[in-house]
Design a protein around this motif. Structure first.
Motif, PDB file in Angstrom:
ATOM      1  N   SER A  66       0.935  -1.307   0.217  1.00  0.00           N
ATOM      2  CA  SER A  66       0.024  -0.032   0.043  1.00  0.00           C
ATOM      3  C   SER A  66       0.969   1.358  -0.021  1.00  0.00           C
ATOM      4  O   SER A  66       1.940   1.387   0.486  1.00  0.00           O
ATOM      5  CB  SER A  66      -1.071   0.054   1.138  1.00  0.00           C
ATOM      6  N   ALA A  67       0.346   2.051  -0.799  1.00  0.00           N
ATOM      7  CA  ALA A  67       0.999   3.594  -0.623  1.00  0.00           C
ATOM      8  C   ALA A  67       0.250   4.603   0.239  1.00  0.00           C
ATOM      9  O   ALA A  67       0.473   5.617   0.640  1.00  0.00           O
ATOM     10  CB  ALA A  67       0.997   3.832  -2.183  1.00  0.00           C
ATOM     11  N   ASP A  68      -1.009   4.032   0.664  1.00  0.00           N
ATOM     12  CA  ASP A  68      -1.986   4.985   1.661  1.00  0.00           C
ATOM     13  C   ASP A  68      -1.749   4.450   3.094  1.00  0.00           C
ATOM     14  O   ASP A  68      -2.799   4.047   3.510  1.00  0.00           O
ATOM     15  CB  ASP A  68      -3.336   4.715   1.005  1.00  0.00           C
ATOM     16  N   VAL A  69      -0.536   4.552   3.707  1.00  0.00           N
ATOM     17  CA  VAL A  69      -0.546   4.451   5.149  1.00  0.00           C
ATOM     18  C   VAL A  69      -0.329   5.383   6.007  1.00  0.00           C
ATOM     19  O   VAL A  69       0.728   6.261   5.386  1.00  0.00           O
ATOM     20  CB  VAL A  69       0.625   3.211   5.582  1.00  0.00           C
ATOM     21  N   LYS A  70      -1.044   5.921   6.924  1.00  0.00           N
ATOM     22  CA  LYS A  70      -0.801   6.809   7.644  1.00  0.00           C
ATOM     23  C   LYS A  70      -0.902   6.889   9.169  1.00  0.00           C
ATOM     24  O   LYS A  70      -1.827   6.080   9.517  1.00  0.00           O
ATOM     25  CB  LYS A  70      -1.869   8.065   7.226  1.00  0.00           C
ATOM     26  N   LEU A  71      -0.310   7.467   9.876  1.00  0.00           N
ATOM     27  CA  LEU A  71      -0.360   7.534  11.546  1.00  0.00           C
ATOM     28  C   LEU A  71      -1.760   8.189  11.669  1.00  0.00           C
ATOM     29  O   LEU A  71      -2.157   9.273  11.330  1.00  0.00           O
ATOM     30  CB  LEU A  71       0.678   8.224  12.043  1.00  0.00           C
ATOM     31  N   ALA A  72      -2.599   7.423  12.427  1.00  0.00           N
ATOM     32  CA  ALA A  72      -4.108   7.854  12.582  1.00  0.00           C
ATOM     33  C   ALA A  72      -4.270   8.524  14.199  1.00  0.00           C
ATOM     34  O   ALA A  72      -4.675   9.404  14.480  1.00  0.00           O
ATOM     35  CB  ALA A  72      -5.022   6.750  12.525  1.00  0.00           C
ATOM     36  N   ASP A  73      -3.253   7.605  15.013  1.00  0.00           N
ATOM     37  CA  ASP A  73      -3.359   8.141  16.433  1.00  0.00           C
ATOM     38  C   ASP A  73      -2.214   7.445  17.441  1.00  0.00           C
ATOM     39  O   ASP A  73      -1.644   6.563  16.760  1.00  0.00           O
ATOM     40  CB  ASP A  73      -4.690   7.652  16.967  1.00  0.00           C
ATOM     41  N   SER A  74      -1.739   8.129  18.449  1.00  0.00           N
ATOM     42  CA  SER A  74      -0.886   7.578  19.275  1.00  0.00           C
ATOM     43  C   SER A  74      -0.908   7.851  20.611  1.00  0.00           C
ATOM     44  O   SER A  74      -1.624   8.815  20.986  1.00  0.00           O
ATOM     45  CB  SER A  74       0.608   8.169  18.855  1.00  0.00           C
ATOM     46  N   SER A  75      -0.259   6.859  21.438  1.00  0.00           N
ATOM     47  CA  SER A  75      -0.632   7.154  23.078  1.00  0.00           C
ATOM     48  C   SER A  75       0.719   7.325  23.532  1.00  0.00           C
ATOM     49  O   SER A  75       1.578   6.438  23.475  1.00  0.00           O
ATOM     50  CB  SER A  75      -1.225   5.665  23.607  1.00  0.00           C
ATOM     51  N   PHE A 107      -4.216  -0.566  12.124  1.00  0.00           N
ATOM     52  CA  PHE A 107      -3.421  -1.591  12.933  1.00  0.00           C
ATOM     53  C   PHE A 107      -2.625  -0.978  14.023  1.00  0.00           C
ATOM     54  O   PHE A 107      -2.527   0.195  13.966  1.00  0.00           O
ATOM     55  CB  PHE A 107      -2.426  -2.395  11.961  1.00  0.00           C
ATOM     56  N   LEU A 108      -2.124  -1.544  14.836  1.00  0.00           N
ATOM     57  CA  LEU A 108      -1.520  -1.006  15.951  1.00  0.00           C
ATOM     58  C   LEU A 108       0.195  -1.657  15.909  1.00  0.00           C
ATOM     59  O   LEU A 108       0.364  -2.560  15.251  1.00  0.00           O
ATOM     60  CB  LEU A 108      -1.673  -1.901  17.274  1.00  0.00           C
ATOM     61  N   SER A 109       0.955  -0.637  16.105  1.00  0.00           N
ATOM     62  CA  SER A 109       2.359  -0.914  16.220  1.00  0.00           C
ATOM     63  C   SER A 109       2.923  -0.425  17.598  1.00  0.00           C
ATOM     64  O   SER A 109       2.592   0.706  17.916  1.00  0.00           O
ATOM     65  CB  SER A 109       3.259  -0.012  15.074  1.00  0.00           C
ATOM     66  N   GLN A 110       3.804  -1.071  18.085  1.00  0.00           N
ATOM     67  CA  GLN A 110       4.385  -0.910  19.398  1.00  0.00           C
ATOM     68  C   GLN A 110       5.524   0.341  19.220  1.00  0.00           C
ATOM     69  O   GLN A 110       5.869   0.935  20.288  1.00  0.00           O
ATOM     70  CB  GLN A 110       5.077  -2.047  20.279  1.00  0.00           C
ATOM     71  N   TYR A 111       5.818   0.583  17.952  1.00  0.00           N
ATOM     72  CA  TYR A 111       6.906   1.744  17.567  1.00  0.00           C
ATOM     73  C   TYR A 111       6.628   2.373  16.601  1.00  0.00           C
ATOM     74  O   TYR A 111       5.800   1.854  15.857  1.00  0.00           O
ATOM     75  CB  TYR A 111       8.328   1.032  17.722  1.00  0.00           C
ATOM     76  N   LYS A 112       7.110   3.600  16.609  1.00  0.00           N
ATOM     77  CA  LYS A 112       6.784   4.556  15.288  1.00  0.00           C
ATOM     78  C   LYS A 112       7.634   3.923  14.136  1.00  0.00           C
ATOM     79  O   LYS A 112       8.650   3.785  13.986  1.00  0.00           O
ATOM     80  CB  LYS A 112       7.067   6.086  15.669  1.00  0.00           C
ATOM     81  N   LEU A 113       6.720   3.912  13.042  1.00  0.00           N
ATOM     82  CA  LEU A 113       7.234   3.522  11.668  1.00  0.00           C
ATOM     83  C   LEU A 113       7.819   4.574  10.903  1.00  0.00           C
ATOM     84  O   LEU A 113       7.169   5.585  10.928  1.00  0.00           O
ATOM     85  CB  LEU A 113       6.267   2.820  11.025  1.00  0.00           C
ATOM     86  N   LYS A 114       9.056   4.358  10.104  1.00  0.00           N
ATOM     87  CA  LYS A 114       9.523   5.577   9.564  1.00  0.00           C
ATOM     88  C   LYS A 114       9.018   5.276   8.023  1.00  0.00           C
ATOM     89  O   LYS A 114       9.406   4.653   6.902  1.00  0.00           O
ATOM     90  CB  LYS A 114      10.982   5.251   9.327  1.00  0.00           C
ATOM     91  N   LEU A 115       7.840   6.044   7.820  1.00  0.00           N
ATOM     92  CA  LEU A 115       6.875   5.971   6.630  1.00  0.00           C
ATOM     93  C   LEU A 115       7.409   7.335   5.521  1.00  0.00           C
ATOM     94  O   LEU A 115       7.905   8.204   6.257  1.00  0.00           O
ATOM     95  CB  LEU A 115       5.320   6.090   6.743  1.00  0.00           C
ATOM     96  N   ARG A 116       7.495   7.102   4.296  1.00  0.00           N
ATOM     97  CA  ARG A 116       7.830   8.156   3.434  1.00  0.00           C
ATOM     98  C   ARG A 116       6.250   8.261   2.512  1.00  0.00           C
ATOM     99  O   ARG A 116       5.633   7.167   2.314  1.00  0.00           O
ATOM    100  CB  ARG A 116       8.959   7.631   2.488  1.00  0.00           C
ATOM    101  N   ASN A 117       6.019   9.520   2.383  1.00  0.00           N
ATOM    102  CA  ASN A 117       4.715   9.660   1.633  1.00  0.00           C
ATOM    103  C   ASN A 117       4.565   9.273   0.366  1.00  0.00           C
ATOM    104  O   ASN A 117       3.527   8.825  -0.063  1.00  0.00           O
ATOM    105  CB  ASN A 117       4.502  11.444   1.787  1.00  0.00           C
TER     106      ASN A 117
END
Length: 157
Positions: A66-75, A107-117
């Motif tokens: 996918s090219a459409d992956v974005k950070l939606a929320d974080s805790s 989906f949930l991730s335990q660490y921040k992913l390094k995404l490029r737009n």
């Protein structure tokens, strides 16, 4: 004579007791001073294991390109931090449980992913373990594969 002997015993007994206690004094040593590391040469600190693409693909239950992956929320703050990502659209490459995957999905991730737009990436997911309240509230079923880095789809072609 008995009285004289009792006086000596009364005075002498505490003196002998004090001498014994002072001579048996033990210095406190922290538990760390008793430890002996048997595997000191084998330990490698600061080097995390990073899976290659084939290992990530085999270890995942769901793989999406996918090219459409974005950070939606974080805790952040209380407890363990986690990040919620939203996949708007994509091509399902592998699935184990579901025959169809509804998009958009989170989906949930335990660490921040390094995404490029601009890049299209592989999203390696496995079944969500724990986080039951978030699972119910956000309707989450998947989490990022733990040792998987972000791989670009362009690198394959």
């Amino acid at each position: 004579m008995k009285l004289n002997m009792n006086k000596k015993l009364i005075i002498g007994l505490p003196v002998v007791l004090m001498i014994v206690l002072v001579s048996c004094e033990k210095k406190y040593q922290s538990p760390g001073s008793y430890e002996n590391d048997l595997f000191a040469q084998e330990r490698q600190e600061g080097k995390a294991y990073i899976m290659n693409k084939e290992e990530c693909f085999d270890g995942s239950e769901l793989v999406i390109a996918s090219a459409d992956v974005k950070l939606a929320d974080s805790s952040k703050g209380r407890g363990k931090s986690f990040f919620l990502y939203k996949v708007g659209s994509g091509k399902v490459l592998k699935t184990v449980r579901d025959s169809t995957v509804k998009m958009p999905m989170m989906f949930l991730s335990q660490y921040k992913l390094k995404l490029r737009n601009s890049d299209s990436i592989y999203v390696y997911l496995k079944n969500l373990e724990g986080y039951r309240f978030i699972r119910k509230d956000r309707n989450l079923n998947y989490q990022w594969l733990k040792a998987a880095p972000v791989y670009s789809v362009k690198g394959d072609k």
